[in-house]
Scaffold this motif. Sequence first.
Motif, PDB file in Angstrom:
ATOM      1  N   THR A   6       0.843  -1.200   0.000  1.00  0.00           N
ATOM      2  CA  THR A   6       0.000   0.000   0.000  1.00  0.00           C
ATOM      3  C   THR A   6       0.878   1.251   0.000  1.00  0.00           C
ATOM      4  O   THR A   6       0.630   2.184  -0.766  1.00  0.00           O
ATOM      5  CB  THR A   6      -0.934   0.006   1.229  1.00  0.00           C
ATOM      6  N   TRP A  64      -2.110   3.572  -9.186  1.00  0.00           N
ATOM      7  CA  TRP A  64      -3.533   3.255  -9.095  1.00  0.00           C
ATOM      8  C   TRP A  64      -3.741   1.747  -9.229  1.00  0.00           C
ATOM      9  O   TRP A  64      -4.542   1.150  -8.498  1.00  0.00           O
ATOM     10  CB  TRP A  64      -4.304   4.003 -10.174  1.00  0.00           C
ATOM     11  N   GLY A  65      -3.003   1.115 -10.150  1.00  0.00           N
ATOM     12  CA  GLY A  65      -3.110  -0.337 -10.321  1.00  0.00           C
ATOM     13  C   GLY A  65      -2.672  -1.097  -9.082  1.00  0.00           C
ATOM     14  O   GLY A  65      -3.307  -2.074  -8.681  1.00  0.00           O
ATOM     15  N   LEU A  67      -2.675   0.022  -5.938  1.00  0.00           N
ATOM     16  CA  LEU A  67      -3.646   0.243  -4.870  1.00  0.00           C
ATOM     17  C   LEU A  67      -4.971  -0.475  -5.113  1.00  0.00           C
ATOM     18  O   LEU A  67      -5.680  -0.806  -4.164  1.00  0.00           O
ATOM     19  CB  LEU A  67      -3.887   1.738  -4.673  1.00  0.00           C
ATOM     20  N   SER A  68      -5.288  -0.730  -6.373  1.00  0.00           N
ATOM     21  CA  SER A  68      -6.517  -1.470  -6.662  1.00  0.00           C
ATOM     22  C   SER A  68      -6.297  -2.973  -6.624  1.00  0.00           C
ATOM     23  O   SER A  68      -7.244  -3.747  -6.798  1.00  0.00           O
ATOM     24  CB  SER A  68      -7.093  -1.038  -8.016  1.00  0.00           C
ATOM     25  N   ALA A  70      -4.327  -4.868  -8.647  1.00  0.00           N
ATOM     26  CA  ALA A  70      -4.105  -5.506  -9.943  1.00  0.00           C
ATOM     27  C   ALA A  70      -2.669  -6.019 -10.052  1.00  0.00           C
ATOM     28  O   ALA A  70      -1.725  -5.329  -9.680  1.00  0.00           O
ATOM     29  CB  ALA A  70      -4.385  -4.514 -11.060  1.00  0.00           C
TER      30      ALA A  70
END
Length: 123
Positions: A6, A64-65, A67-68, A70
């Motif tokens: 994270t 973003w990837g 944290l999501s 992926a």
Amino acid sequence: MSGGVTFAGILLLINGALAVLQGIAAIAEDDIYARFGDYIYKINLTGWGWILLIMGVLALVAGWGVLSGAGWGRLIGIGLASLSMVLQFLFLPYQPLWSIVMIGINIFVIWALAVYQPEASEV
């Protein structure tokens, strides 16, 4: 998702946003950064601006990837952090302290994304 991953994702987002701002500044004002001494790798600041802008946008997407959750985000994050380390080394004559700090941050990002095992952390 573990705390290290994270944090690495957040660092990628921040690194990306700062690189975008750095790139815009270098594109807008070609003399915004002072050069310290002579350096073998010479790229004009407008070129650096575009490199930083593109790297920043890609780092934002990778962050973003990550944290999501992926898998592609982690792989792209490792690749971008590795490339960013090389680029920061080449950027040393313009911002030496900043470049050294960013190299250290990229080392952490690579480590955190490389050792993360999603299946082990979900148990």
